[in-house]
Design a protein around this motif. Structure first.
Motif, PDB file in Angstrom:
ATOM      1  N   GLY A  63       0.818  -1.199   0.000  1.00 63.81           N
ATOM      2  CA  GLY A  63       0.000   0.000   0.000  1.00 63.81           C
ATOM      3  C   GLY A  63       0.854   1.252   0.000  1.00 63.81           C
ATOM      4  O   GLY A  63       2.076   1.194   0.028  1.00 63.81           O
ATOM      5  N   ASP A  64       0.191   2.387  -0.048  1.00 63.62           N
ATOM      6  CA  ASP A  64       0.880   3.676  -0.056  1.00 63.62           C
ATOM      7  C   ASP A  64       0.934   4.184   1.377  1.00 63.62           C
ATOM      8  O   ASP A  64       0.004   4.798   1.874  1.00 63.62           O
ATOM      9  N   ILE A  65       2.018   3.880   2.049  1.00 64.79           N
ATOM     10  CA  ILE A  65       2.191   4.293   3.441  1.00 64.79           C
ATOM     11  C   ILE A  65       2.861   5.663   3.439  1.00 64.79           C
ATOM     12  O   ILE A  65       3.978   5.798   2.946  1.00 64.79           O
ATOM     13  N   ILE A  68       5.277   9.801   7.016  1.00 54.96           N
ATOM     14  CA  ILE A  68       5.167   9.951   8.467  1.00 54.96           C
ATOM     15  C   ILE A  68       4.771   8.627   9.116  1.00 54.96           C
ATOM     16  O   ILE A  68       5.220   8.301  10.215  1.00 54.96           O
ATOM     17  N   GLY A  69       3.950   7.824   8.446  1.00 61.81           N
ATOM     18  CA  GLY A  69       3.520   6.535   8.980  1.00 61.81           C
ATOM     19  C   GLY A  69       4.654   5.534   9.093  1.00 61.81           C
ATOM     20  O   GLY A  69       4.660   4.681   9.983  1.00 61.81           O
ATOM     21  N   ARG A  70       5.621   5.649   8.207  1.00 63.62           N
ATOM     22  CA  ARG A  70       6.756   4.716   8.221  1.00 63.62           C
ATOM     23  C   ARG A  70       7.596   4.857   9.485  1.00 63.62           C
ATOM     24  O   ARG A  70       8.353   3.968   9.832  1.00 63.62           O
ATOM     25  N   ARG A  71       7.452   5.985  10.172  1.00 67.51           N
ATOM     26  CA  ARG A  71       8.191   6.176  11.426  1.00 67.51           C
ATOM     27  C   ARG A  71       7.676   5.266  12.526  1.00 67.51           C
ATOM     28  O   ARG A  71       8.377   5.000  13.491  1.00 67.51           O
ATOM     29  N   TYR A  72       6.440   4.782  12.409  1.00 67.71           N
ATOM     30  CA  TYR A  72       5.799   4.075  13.504  1.00 67.71           C
ATOM     31  C   TYR A  72       5.572   2.592  13.254  1.00 67.71           C
ATOM     32  O   TYR A  72       5.095   1.895  14.137  1.00 67.71           O
ATOM     33  N   ILE A  73       5.889   2.120  12.074  1.00 72.09           N
ATOM     34  CA  ILE A  73       5.683   0.705  11.767  1.00 72.09           C
ATOM     35  C   ILE A  73       6.916   0.129  11.088  1.00 72.09           C
ATOM     36  O   ILE A  73       7.707   0.863  10.490  1.00 72.09           O
ATOM     37  N   ASP A  74       7.067  -1.168  11.219  1.00 67.47           N
ATOM     38  CA  ASP A  74       8.135  -1.858  10.496  1.00 67.47           C
ATOM     39  C   ASP A  74       7.585  -2.269   9.142  1.00 67.47           C
ATOM     40  O   ASP A  74       6.575  -2.970   9.055  1.00 67.47           O
ATOM     41  N   VAL A  75       8.230  -1.806   8.106  1.00 66.56           N
ATOM     42  CA  VAL A  75       7.802  -2.089   6.745  1.00 66.56           C
ATOM     43  C   VAL A  75       8.951  -2.798   6.027  1.00 66.56           C
ATOM     44  O   VAL A  75      10.118  -2.452   6.223  1.00 66.56           O
TER      45      VAL A  75
END
Length: 119
Positions: A63-65, A68-75
């Motif tokens: 998906g299109d993360i 800013i969201g990438r700071r809080y999840i492991d991708v």
């Protein structure tokens, strides 16, 4: 790649845009704009278009993360997603796509692009 025409760019929703462009529309515009800039700066427009075309293909899986969201999840790393996407592709296709994604993700072209732009 066809799935990108159905995925909307989520960063625009955060910015309040009610009907954002799709990821495919973004990739197309990036490829065209990048090619034009490359022509203006003496870089290889075909190479830039290829980099731009494949720069968000991983979003068919994750998906299109928004950044800013990438700071809080492991991708998963984009290179790993790409390897999975092309696992069953013809070896030459798999190698070519992996190489262009690696080059984009690792900014291997950036130094050359900066030298070209700063001339």
């Amino acid at each position: 790649m066809g799935a990108l025409k159905r995925g909307k760019r989520s960063g625009w929703w955060i910015a309040g845009v009610k009907d954002p462009e799709t990821i495919a529309e973004h990739s197309w515009r990036t490829a065209v704009g990048g090619s034009v800039l490359a022509m203006m700066e003496g870089a290889d427009p075909a190479k830039v278009a290829l980099l731009c075309t494949f720069h968000d293909t991983q979003e068919t899986r994750v998906g299109d993360i928004p950044w800013i969201g990438r700071r809080y999840i492991d991708v998963a790393r984009n290179e790993d997603v790409t390897a999975d996407q092309v696992a069953d592709a013809h070896p030459a296709v798999a190698a070519g796509i992996k190489a262009i994604v690696d080059e984009y993700e690792n900014s291997d072209s950036l130094a050359e692009w900066q030298r070209t732009c700063l001339r």
